[in-house]
Design a protein around this motif. Structure first.
Motif, mmCIF file in Angstrom:
data_model
loop_
_atom_site.group_PDB
_atom_site.id
_atom_site.type_symbol
_atom_site.label_atom_id
_atom_site.label_comp_id
_atom_site.label_asym_id
_atom_site.label_seq_id
_atom_site.Cartn_x
_atom_site.Cartn_y
_atom_site.Cartn_z
ATOM 1 N N UNK A 1 99.395 151.688 13.549
ATOM 2 C CA UNK A 1 99.483 150.312 13.913
ATOM 3 C C UNK A 1 98.629 149.406 13.053
ATOM 4 N N UNK A 2 97.682 149.933 12.177
ATOM 5 C CA UNK A 2 96.942 149.253 11.404
ATOM 6 C C UNK A 2 97.596 149.144 9.788
ATOM 7 N N UNK A 3 97.547 147.844 9.784
ATOM 8 C CA UNK A 3 98.529 147.649 8.197
ATOM 9 C C UNK A 3 97.340 147.122 7.347
ATOM 10 N N UNK A 4 97.135 147.973 6.276
ATOM 11 C CA UNK A 4 96.120 147.686 5.266
ATOM 12 C C UNK A 4 96.621 146.667 4.281
ATOM 13 N N UNK A 5 96.151 145.489 4.100
ATOM 14 C CA UNK A 5 96.618 144.435 3.151
ATOM 15 C C UNK A 5 95.629 144.373 1.897
ATOM 16 N N UNK A 6 94.471 144.589 2.008
ATOM 17 C CA UNK A 6 93.775 144.564 0.881
ATOM 18 C C UNK A 6 92.420 145.143 0.944
ATOM 19 N N UNK A 7 91.860 145.686 -0.094
ATOM 20 C CA UNK A 7 90.294 146.497 -0.173
ATOM 21 C C UNK A 7 89.653 146.015 -1.046
ATOM 22 N N UNK A 8 88.608 145.758 -0.921
ATOM 23 C CA UNK A 8 87.318 145.462 -1.856
ATOM 24 C C UNK A 8 86.305 146.319 -1.840
ATOM 25 N N UNK A 9 86.314 147.307 -2.717
ATOM 26 C CA UNK A 9 84.837 148.214 -2.727
ATOM 27 C C UNK A 9 83.798 147.781 -3.486
#
Length: 277
Positions: free
Chosen positions: A120-128
């Protein structure tokens, strides 16, 4: 003659609109607080599981913050976002924030994977910013996720910014924030240079400490994976000894058999790790 009834009706109408706007904005902000609660609960469940079941807990601590209404509106104005709530919800994704602090860089990525891998966790954007630090030296792993918030009449998907950092990264970021606040963003160049050098030092410290950690505990990929057929429980040596004594006391005496069993147990004790149940 002044029509006081008309002016009174207008005032009541304005008051009604104000209450409706207030209630709508309160509900809007509450959804973000509930989103924070959802995320922190998930992280703390992982933290408790690692603490009580596994040999090592990668999560040091969890903190959160909710932007103030004034902060939300000020950011919307700076970005040229329409002040209506739907536009704000779509354009500003850091109203709700959660920070997860870990000991080591490998822990950061491990906890990130465990958290964002939940259904139920929807990943929208990642900034590494660990793999690619900011020019000022800032390092952290940012994720924008959506989590469901179940209200009495609807389910709302709420965006939450989750930052994953090491202890050293968190210390550096906290210091940088204090410096920028003190100088009102007009930081002298020598301090900026010092901050960048400190960020490099913190990254080197992360690397050195993780290497020491691996030398003591071994690399995760080298740790044996238990192949239990079913659920397992941790049984201490003391509990096993008490269980053996109970079984020995319950069996009929047969000469020196019990003494022989005791010696066998001393020479070849059963394992004290997880056993199938």
């Amino acid at each position: 003659m002044v029509d006081t009834s008309a002016s009174g009706a207008d005032l009541l109408g304005l008051m009604g609109e104000f209450r409706e706007l207030r209630d709508e904005f309160t509900r809007f902000m509450l959804c973000y607080q509930f989103g924070i609660d959802e995320v922190t609960t998930k992280i703390k469940i992982l933290q408790q599981e690692f603490t009580h079941i596994h040999a090592y807990n990668p999560i040091e601590h969890v903190s959160s913050r909710l932007k103030t209404p004034e902060g939300v509106l000020a950011k919307a104005q700076r970005r040229g976002v329409s002040p209506d709530l739907e536009s704000v919800r779509a354009e500003i994704t850091d109203i709700a924030g959660v920070r997860v602090t870990c000991a080591f860089v490998s822990d950061v990525y491990r906890v990130f994977d465990l958290f964002t891998g939940q259904q139920d966790v929807q990943l929208m954007l990642t900034k590494d910013y660990i793999a690619s630090p900011k020019p000022n030296g800032y390092r952290s792993l940012h994720a924008i996720v959506q989590v469901p918030v179940f209200l009495s009449d609807e389910t709302v998907l709420v965006p939450v910014e989750v930052q994953f950092r090491t202890i050293a990264m968190d210390f550096w970021a906290s210091l940088e924030h204090k410096i920028y606040y003190k100088y009102e963003t007009q930081v002298p160049q020598q301090l900026l240079d010092g901050l960048h050098e400190a960020a490099t030092t913190a990254a080197r410290l992360d690397s050195d400490m993780e290497q020491l950690h691996h030398e003591i505990r071994g690399h995760p990929e080298q740790e044996p994976v238990p192949q239990a057929a079913g659920p397992t429980v941790e049984v201490s040596d003391r509990a096993l000894a008490a269980l053996r004594d109970f079984i020995a006391a319950d069996e009929p005496a047969a000469g020196s058999t019990s003494g022989s069993d005791d010696r066998d147990a001393e020479q070849d004790p059963p394992p004290s790790g997880p056993i199938p149940v």
